[in-house]
Structures are given as structure tokens and as C-alpha cells.
Design a protein around this motif. Structure first.
Motif, PDB file in Angstrom:
ATOM      1  N   ASN A  59      31.559 -35.396 -37.264  1.00 41.60           N
ATOM      2  CA  ASN A  59      31.854 -36.620 -38.011  1.00 41.60           C
ATOM      3  C   ASN A  59      32.928 -37.447 -37.314  1.00 41.60           C
ATOM      4  O   ASN A  59      32.865 -38.678 -37.313  1.00 41.60           O
ATOM      5  CB  ASN A  59      32.271 -36.291 -39.439  1.00 41.60           C
ATOM      6  N   ARG A  60      33.900 -36.775 -36.728  1.00 38.99           N
ATOM      7  CA  ARG A  60      34.949 -37.487 -35.981  1.00 38.99           C
ATOM      8  C   ARG A  60      34.350 -38.226 -34.795  1.00 38.99           C
ATOM      9  O   ARG A  60      34.694 -39.375 -34.520  1.00 38.99           O
ATOM     10  CB  ARG A  60      35.996 -36.480 -35.511  1.00 38.99           C
ATOM     11  N   PHE A  61      33.426 -37.587 -34.076  1.00 39.12           N
ATOM     12  CA  PHE A  61      32.775 -38.219 -32.931  1.00 39.12           C
ATOM     13  C   PHE A  61      31.926 -39.405 -33.389  1.00 39.12           C
ATOM     14  O   PHE A  61      31.952 -40.473 -32.772  1.00 39.12           O
ATOM     15  CB  PHE A  61      31.917 -37.193 -32.178  1.00 39.12           C
ATOM     16  N   ARG A  62      31.178 -39.242 -34.474  1.00 43.64           N
ATOM     17  CA  ARG A  62      30.355 -40.343 -34.985  1.00 43.64           C
ATOM     18  C   ARG A  62      31.223 -41.531 -35.395  1.00 43.64           C
ATOM     19  O   ARG A  62      30.884 -42.688 -35.126  1.00 43.64           O
ATOM     20  CB  ARG A  62      29.533 -39.859 -36.179  1.00 43.64           C
ATOM     21  N   THR A  63      32.340 -41.242 -36.058  1.00 43.05           N
ATOM     22  CA  THR A  63      33.254 -42.306 -36.471  1.00 43.05           C
ATOM     23  C   THR A  63      33.831 -43.011 -35.254  1.00 43.05           C
ATOM     24  O   THR A  63      33.954 -44.241 -35.233  1.00 43.05           O
ATOM     25  CB  THR A  63      34.388 -41.733 -37.343  1.00 43.05           C
ATOM     26  N   LEU A  64      34.183 -42.235 -34.243  1.00 45.73           N
ATOM     27  CA  LEU A  64      34.709 -42.806 -33.004  1.00 45.73           C
ATOM     28  C   LEU A  64      33.693 -43.758 -32.375  1.00 45.73           C
ATOM     29  O   LEU A  64      34.057 -44.835 -31.892  1.00 45.73           O
ATOM     30  CB  LEU A  64      35.066 -41.672 -32.035  1.00 45.73           C
ATOM     31  N   CYS A  65      32.430 -43.391 -32.391  1.00 45.57           N
ATOM     32  CA  CYS A  65      31.379 -44.250 -31.836  1.00 45.57           C
ATOM     33  C   CYS A  65      31.226 -45.537 -32.639  1.00 45.57           C
ATOM     34  O   CYS A  65      31.010 -46.605 -32.064  1.00 45.57           O
ATOM     35  CB  CYS A  65      30.049 -43.508 -31.800  1.00 45.57           C
ATOM     36  N   GLU A  66      31.353 -45.457 -33.955  1.00 46.47           N
ATOM     37  CA  GLU A  66      31.188 -46.632 -34.805  1.00 46.47           C
ATOM     38  C   GLU A  66      32.374 -47.579 -34.702  1.00 46.47           C
ATOM     39  O   GLU A  66      32.211 -48.799 -34.683  1.00 46.47           O
ATOM     40  CB  GLU A  66      30.998 -46.202 -36.256  1.00 46.47           C
ATOM     41  N   ARG A  71      29.188 -48.023 -30.231  1.00 46.61           N
ATOM     42  CA  ARG A  71      28.579 -47.471 -29.027  1.00 46.61           C
ATOM     43  C   ARG A  71      27.573 -46.378 -29.388  1.00 46.61           C
ATOM     44  O   ARG A  71      27.694 -45.725 -30.412  1.00 46.61           O
ATOM     45  CB  ARG A  71      29.650 -46.872 -28.127  1.00 46.61           C
ATOM     46  N   THR A  72      26.605 -46.176 -28.490  1.00 50.35           N
ATOM     47  CA  THR A  72      25.695 -45.053 -28.660  1.00 50.35           C
ATOM     48  C   THR A  72      26.449 -43.780 -28.297  1.00 50.35           C
ATOM     49  O   THR A  72      27.514 -43.818 -27.665  1.00 50.35           O
ATOM     50  CB  THR A  72      24.461 -45.191 -27.754  1.00 50.35           C
ATOM     51  N   TYR A  73      25.893 -42.645 -28.680  1.00 47.60           N
ATOM     52  CA  TYR A  73      26.543 -41.373 -28.363  1.00 47.60           C
ATOM     53  C   TYR A  73      26.659 -41.203 -26.850  1.00 47.60           C
ATOM     54  O   TYR A  73      27.652 -40.707 -26.339  1.00 47.60           O
ATOM     55  CB  TYR A  73      25.769 -40.206 -28.967  1.00 47.60           C
ATOM     56  N   ALA A  74      25.633 -41.618 -26.119  1.00 41.75           N
ATOM     57  CA  ALA A  74      25.663 -41.488 -24.657  1.00 41.75           C
ATOM     58  C   ALA A  74      26.755 -42.378 -24.057  1.00 41.75           C
ATOM     59  O   ALA A  74      27.487 -41.954 -23.160  1.00 41.75           O
ATOM     60  CB  ALA A  74      24.307 -41.849 -24.066  1.00 41.75           C
ATOM     61  N   GLU A  75      26.876 -43.608 -24.555  1.00 45.42           N
ATOM     62  CA  GLU A  75      27.921 -44.499 -24.045  1.00 45.42           C
ATOM     63  C   GLU A  75      29.312 -43.930 -24.318  1.00 45.42           C
ATOM     64  O   GLU A  75      30.192 -43.976 -23.448  1.00 45.42           O
ATOM     65  CB  GLU A  75      27.795 -45.880 -24.687  1.00 45.42           C
ATOM     66  N   MET A  76      29.521 -43.379 -25.506  1.00 49.67           N
ATOM     67  CA  MET A  76      30.831 -42.814 -25.830  1.00 49.67           C
ATOM     68  C   MET A  76      31.107 -41.573 -24.983  1.00 49.67           C
ATOM     69  O   MET A  76      32.229 -41.359 -24.549  1.00 49.67           O
ATOM     70  CB  MET A  76      30.906 -42.481 -27.319  1.00 49.67           C
ATOM     71  N   LEU A  77      30.085 -40.772 -24.736  1.00 53.67           N
ATOM     72  CA  LEU A  77      30.269 -39.582 -23.909  1.00 53.67           C
ATOM     73  C   LEU A  77      30.677 -39.974 -22.490  1.00 53.67           C
ATOM     74  O   LEU A  77      31.589 -39.380 -21.911  1.00 53.67           O
ATOM     75  CB  LEU A  77      28.979 -38.750 -23.890  1.00 53.67           C
ATOM     76  N   VAL A  78      30.048 -41.000 -21.936  1.00 55.44           N
ATOM     77  CA  VAL A  78      30.416 -41.484 -20.602  1.00 55.44           C
ATOM     78  C   VAL A  78      31.853 -41.976 -20.607  1.00 55.44           C
ATOM     79  O   VAL A  78      32.642 -41.666 -19.701  1.00 55.44           O
ATOM     80  CB  VAL A  78      29.448 -42.596 -20.139  1.00 55.44           C
ATOM     81  N   LEU A  79      32.231 -42.750 -21.626  1.00 55.04           N
ATOM     82  CA  LEU A  79      33.596 -43.275 -21.724  1.00 55.04           C
ATOM     83  C   LEU A  79      34.619 -42.139 -21.799  1.00 55.04           C
ATOM     84  O   LEU A  79      35.624 -42.139 -21.085  1.00 55.04           O
ATOM     85  CB  LEU A  79      33.724 -44.178 -22.955  1.00 55.04           C
ATOM     86  N   LEU A  80      34.350 -41.135 -22.624  1.00 50.98           N
ATOM     87  CA  LEU A  80      35.280 -40.013 -22.753  1.00 50.98           C
ATOM     88  C   LEU A  80      35.386 -39.213 -21.459  1.00 50.98           C
ATOM     89  O   LEU A  80      36.482 -38.803 -21.056  1.00 50.98           O
ATOM     90  CB  LEU A  80      34.846 -39.110 -23.911  1.00 50.98           C
ATOM     91  N   GLU A  85      38.417 -37.800 -16.552  1.00 52.68           N
ATOM     92  CA  GLU A  85      38.508 -37.685 -15.093  1.00 52.68           C
ATOM     93  C   GLU A  85      39.653 -38.518 -14.536  1.00 52.68           C
ATOM     94  O   GLU A  85      40.257 -38.158 -13.530  1.00 52.68           O
ATOM     95  CB  GLU A  85      37.192 -38.083 -14.452  1.00 52.68           C
ATOM     96  N   GLU A  86      39.945 -39.672 -15.139  1.00 53.12           N
ATOM     97  CA  GLU A  86      41.048 -40.520 -14.700  1.00 53.12           C
ATOM     98  C   GLU A  86      42.397 -39.870 -14.968  1.00 53.12           C
ATOM     99  O   GLU A  86      43.351 -40.066 -14.218  1.00 53.12           O
ATOM    100  CB  GLU A  86      40.997 -41.876 -15.406  1.00 53.12           C
ATOM    101  N   GLY A  87      42.480 -39.135 -16.049  1.00 57.38           N
ATOM    102  CA  GLY A  87      43.756 -38.523 -16.446  1.00 57.38           C
ATOM    103  C   GLY A  87      43.971 -37.214 -15.752  1.00 57.38           C
ATOM    104  O   GLY A  87      43.523 -36.955 -14.634  1.00 57.38           O
ATOM    105  N   SER A  88      44.645 -36.343 -16.410  1.00 58.31           N
ATOM    106  CA  SER A  88      45.019 -35.048 -15.827  1.00 58.31           C
ATOM    107  C   SER A  88      43.946 -33.988 -16.053  1.00 58.31           C
ATOM    108  O   SER A  88      44.179 -32.825 -15.776  1.00 58.31           O
ATOM    109  CB  SER A  88      46.323 -34.566 -16.435  1.00 58.31           C
TER     110      SER A  88
END
Length: 91
Positions: A59-66, A71-80, A85-88
Motif C-alpha cells: 500500500n505504501r508503494f501504491r500510494t507513492l506511485c499515486e 506513475r506506473t509501477y514500472a516507472e516508480m521502480l526505475v525511479l527508485l 544507484e546515485e546514492g550510497s
């Protein structure tokens, strides 16, 4: 009382004599290629994954996407993954 069956009326439904059978030598030797339905498989570059997690996490992931631009789940997964990868997270 029911009427008796009139079996003479069934004469109209008789079948014609069967055609003579072909000899084995006259049969085609190569079977015809069967006609197939189009494949239901996805395009080769698409894939699917199933994630089993507690309901609160899903539910947290779905809310994050909304919230973040619907964003679609795939778009959010790419963003995350990109942010990780940019961070530590690489190390």
C-alpha cells in the motif's frame, strides 16, 4: 394419451451412401502444416515480476506511485533504482 411416433417421417433424414474410400497409396504422404493462432506471449523486451510483501508495504508503494505524478509501477521502480544507484546504495 400421447400420440404414437410416426417413424415414416424419419425417411427424409437418411444419409447418402458414403463415398468410396481412397487406397492407401493415394493418400498424401506429408501432412499439411497446421494453422496456428497468434502467440499470446509478450514481446521479448517485456517482463513481469511478482512481489510478495506485507500489505502495508504494498500500500505504501501504491500510494507513492499515486502521489508522485501518478506513475506506473514500472516507472516508480526505475525511479527508485536510479536514486538508489546515485546514492550510497552501490557499495
Amino acid at each position: 394419451m400421447p400420440r404414437p411416433l410416426d417413424l415414416d417421417r424419419l425417411a427424409a433424414f437418411t444419409t447418402e451412401p458414403a463415398a468410396p474410400k481412397m487406397q492407401e497409396s493415394a493418400l498424401p504422404t506429408v501432412p499439411p502444416t497446421p494453422v496456428r493462432w497468434p502467440s499470446r506471449e509478450q514481446a521479448p523486451n517485456d517482463a513481469q515480476v511478482s512481489v510478495k510483501a506485507p500489505g502495508a508495504v504494498i500500500n505504501r508503494f501504491r500510494t507513492l506511485c499515486e502521489i508522485n505524478g501518478r506513475r506506473t509501477y514500472a516507472e516508480m521502480l526505475v525511479l527508485l533504482m536510479d536514486r538508489w544507484e546515485e546514492g550510497s546504495g552501490q557499495g
